[in-house]
Design an enzyme around this catalytic site. Structure first.
Site, PDB file in Angstrom:
ATOM      1  N   GLU A  68       0.811  -1.204   0.000  1.00 19.94           N
ATOM      2  CA  GLU A  68       0.000   0.000   0.000  1.00 19.94           C
ATOM      3  C   GLU A  68       0.853   1.266   0.000  1.00 19.94           C
ATOM      4  O   GLU A  68       0.529   2.244  -0.663  1.00 19.94           O
ATOM      5  CB  GLU A  68      -0.871  -0.013   1.258  1.00 19.94           C
ATOM      6  N   ASP A  69       1.942   1.250   0.737  1.00 18.85           N
ATOM      7  CA  ASP A  69       2.681   2.495   0.965  1.00 18.85           C
ATOM      8  C   ASP A  69       4.012   2.622   0.226  1.00 18.85           C
ATOM      9  O   ASP A  69       4.632   3.671   0.271  1.00 18.85           O
ATOM     10  CB  ASP A  69       2.968   2.664   2.468  1.00 18.85           C
TER      11      ASP A  69
END
Ligand code: MN
Length: 746
Positions: A93-94
């Site tokens: 996600e990051d």
């Protein structure tokens, strides 16, 4: 090398040490060298990937995945693969790392768990909230692998433990979501410790003052309660010793959240909750005798010594809860006149109670269907049939998966477990779809009741049918179980489908006349005009003729600067043009949420007061932007509001009320006490003369010398209300004065 680099290196070293410690301490993480290497590799990859990132608290980001991995290992009892996934849970996600990378480095299982934990991005149906969609995705991956949800709970627990560094509006959202969804999941999976901690932390951030007050009162009463427990337990210990039991006896308070809940639902102060401390007897059963018989033996020892409260016996030994909980609970009267709850468990039962049987449950190993398998199956059924609308989806998740259960008996004495809130019609469908379709009513405990009658645990229900009865689509309004809803939808699917096709055609023709065709933008406008939440529902209503396209022209040309935007400008002044694109996609409006809305009396016309909780100035409130783009104020304790925050948190802004004592608000207060002559007139005199408060209505009832009453009055704010309540409490005979906050009877 700069000083900063050194501290970064030191911190990374500290995180690495925590991982090595985890590997050494967790038995399920060092079964072989391969696993040890996998976990170390996951840490190094996550550490590299998150390098340079910091959490809101200022510490290096890597401490978060490491902490999540430690919760997964030590508090949930998960093994190497889950710990690996926990370390990697935020990298996709990051950071630039992809699922493909993880799959080639750690295998498909770990990659699949991380995938399940990665939030969705992108565009959704306008009515669907991203949070609900993400939650749906989480459930879908959970069916594949329950470890997804277990790691998610670990993630959520660590986020809650570190919530203080988040900005206020995010705290409410996260806390509400935790309370609404994650704590019930933890409960359903039998993770009692995690569930209690999640609930307590949610309360701490949602109602900090009330939380602190309960903490303080618990500390203050600890000594006196310990005395009660000591005095109650001494004779019990003596007899248990005599019978040769090996046991531990502990006393502990209820969780802060459950005390708060009780104060709320029963509307009583802390001092009036009688079972704050519970005593727990955990014993090793004698060999050769059933655990059940021995639990009852201990029950018998205790009730020989003390008088039990008849309505407080709970037998989860004969029939364990669906989440696996087993124990015998009783509440007895202590010599000092206080009720004490006693819980009786074997060591095995206690282990399940504390860590949940999720940890005991072997992942598809022996091929046997466990309770969790059954539960996962019901999750799967629900996902297949669930509503497309996000709110309804969350509701049916709550109702079908996490609600409390009740036992309903058939005429022949067979037991069916139903969710609390189920109706007679739900029960009919539960037994057989045919019974449901032809149901005209039910005999509940031999008394005739309509199909919509809500059942209570222990009811014996006989369904009454008629061949002439046919199913009605309106029944959807009073069934709650997935099974009943699916059956009803099934019958109407074809008919509905025809209307939907017809409706789409009607709309296409109508638009063609104006040289337009169906597109997302037009649909959005129409859905808003006709108050429907899905495209399907719009077509259906058009097809059926309930939605007429007479004023289609108007709704297509409507200017769409929302009231919300206007309100915003009004409140903050200035030109916020850049913040709001003149697009009518309300979801794209980025409200500077870190600011609070200030609700002054002058802004009164811009908001409405939620009728479910009726907040007044001085109450903790949040502002919610509803589907018509108007602002609704809810009390922060309102259950409806907690639901909204969890599913549509993107539409929540914290709000602050500024009263200038210009407008007054409707409040209901309830009084009770010992009746005497002149009491009512004294009460009303105080309200109208001394405090100069307007009353709308007064209702008093007296029965055998005890009165109860409710008064509807108009008041400026909570300060005035408290002054009034204090005054009324001084009236001779009045024992209790409380504000009624909710319209329902929870
Ligand atoms: Mn995380």
């Amino acid at each position: 090398m700069s000083i900063d680099d050194t501290t970064v290196q030191e911190q990374e070293e500290l995180a690495r040490k925590q991982v090595l410690d985890l590997i050494a301490q967790c038995p399920r993480c060092h079964q072989n060298e391969e696993e040890v290497q996998m976990i170390r590799k996951a840490f190094e990859l996550a550490n590299d990937a998150h390098r340079g990132m910091k959490r809101k608290s200022g510490e290096l980001y890597i401490f978060h995945p490491v902490a999540v991995a430690r919760v997964a290992a030590f508090e949930i009892g998960l093994g190497a693969k889950s710990v690996t996934a926990a370390l990697l849970h935020d990298v996709v996600e990051d950071t630039d790392i992809t699922l493909g990378d993880l799959e080639s480095l750690f295998g498909s299982k770990v990659a699949a768990i991380v995938d399940g934990l990665t939030k969705l991005e992108g565009v959704f149906d306008q009515s669907a909230s991203l949070q609900a969609e993400n939650f749906r995705k989480l459930l879908v991956s959970m069916i594949e692998d329950v470890r997804v949800i277990l790691v998610k709970l670990a993630d959520r627990l660590h986020n809650m433990r570190t919530l203080s560094s988040m900005p206020e509006h995010k705290r409410y959202k996260i806390a509400a979501e935790t309370l609404y969804i994650y704590a019930p999941i933890a409960h359903r999976l039998g993770l009692f410790n995690i569930k209690s901690e999640l609930e307590d932390l949610s309360l701490k951030y949602e109602h900090p003052m009330e939380y602190e007050e309960i903490v303080k009162k618990l500390q203050d009463s600890a000594v006196s309660y310990q005395n009660v427990i000591d005095c109650v337990s001494a004779p019990i210990k003596e007899r248990l010793n005599m019978q040769g039991y090996e046991y531990t006896l502990k006393a502990r308070p209820k969780s802060i959240y459950s005390i708060w809940r009780k104060m709320q639902t029963k509307n009583v102060p802390f001092e009036e909750i009688y079972d704050i401390f519970a005593m727990r007897i955990i014993f090793k059963p004698h060999e050769g005798l059933s655990e059940k018989a021995q639990c009852w033996n201990i029950y018998s020892i205790i009730t020989d010594l003390y008088q039990p409260k008849p309505d407080r016996l709970r037998d989860w030994v004969s029939m364990p809860k669906a989440n696996g909980y087993e124990a015998l609970h009783t509440t007895v009267m202590s010599p000092g006149g206080r009720w004490v709850e006693v819980q009786i468990r074997t060591e095995r039962m206690n282990d399940i109670a504390e860590r949940g049987f999720a940890a005991h449950w072997k992942y598809k190993e022996d091929g046997k269907e466990s309770e969790i398998d059954n539960w996962l199956k019901s999750v799967r059924d629900m996902l297949e049939t669930a509503e497309s609308d996000s709110m309804e989806f969350l509701d049916s998740v709550k109702l079908n998966l996490f609600s409390q259960e009740m036992m309903i008996f058939t005429p022949k004495g067979e037991v069916k477990v139903m969710p609390v809130g189920a109706t007679a019609l739900d029960f009919a469908f539960e037994i057989h779809s045919k019974l449901g379709y032809h149901c005209i009513g039910a005999k509940v405990n031999y008394k005739l009741e309509p199909l919509s009658h809500e059942l209570k645990s222990g009811d014996q229900v006989e369904i009454i049918t008629s061949d002439r009865q046919t199913p009605k689509y309106e029944w959807m309004n009073f069934v709650t179980t997935v099974k009943a809803k699916t059956c009803i939808k099934e019958i109407f699917r074809e008919e509905r489908h025809e209307f939907i096709v017809k409706g789409e055609q009607v709309l296409t023709d109508e638009l063609q006349k104006r040289k337009l065709s169906i597109n997302a933008r037009i649909l959005k406008k129409l859905m808003r005009t006709y108050h429907v939440t899905t495209r399907e529902e719009l077509y259906y209503q058009i097809g059926k003729g309930t939605v007429k396209l007479d004023n289609i022209e108007k709704s297509l040309t409507q200017k769409s600067t929302s009231k919300w935007v206007k309100m915003w400008r009004l409140t903050f002044g200035g030109n916020q043009e850049d913040e709001f694109e003149e697009d009518d996609d309300i979801d794209s409006i980025s409200v500077p949420k870190s600011k609070k809305i200030v609700l002054s009396d002058e802004a009164e016309k811009q908001y409405t007061i939620a009728s479910c909780c009726n907040p007044i100035p001085g109450d903790d409130v949040v502002a919610f932007l509803d589907d018509d783009n108007s602002i609704v104020l809810h009390s922060r304790r309102c259950p409806e509001c907690i639901k909204l925050m969890s599913s549509r948190g993107d539409r929540i802004v914290s709000a602050q009320w500024e009263s200038h004592k210009v407008l007054s608000y409707l409040v209901v207060i309830e009084l009770s006490g010992i009746d005497r002559q002149g009491l009512v007139s004294e009460v009303t005199k105080i309200i109208s003369m001394e405090q100069k408060v307007n009353m709308r209505s007064v209702h008093f009832e007296s029965h055998d010398g005890v009165f109860s009453g409710s008064i509807y009055l108009y008041i400026y704010d909570t300060v005035d209300l408290q002054t009034l309540i204090d005054k009324l409490m001084q009236v001779k005979g009045v024992y209790k004065v409380v504000r009624k906050e909710r319209n329902d009877n929870n």
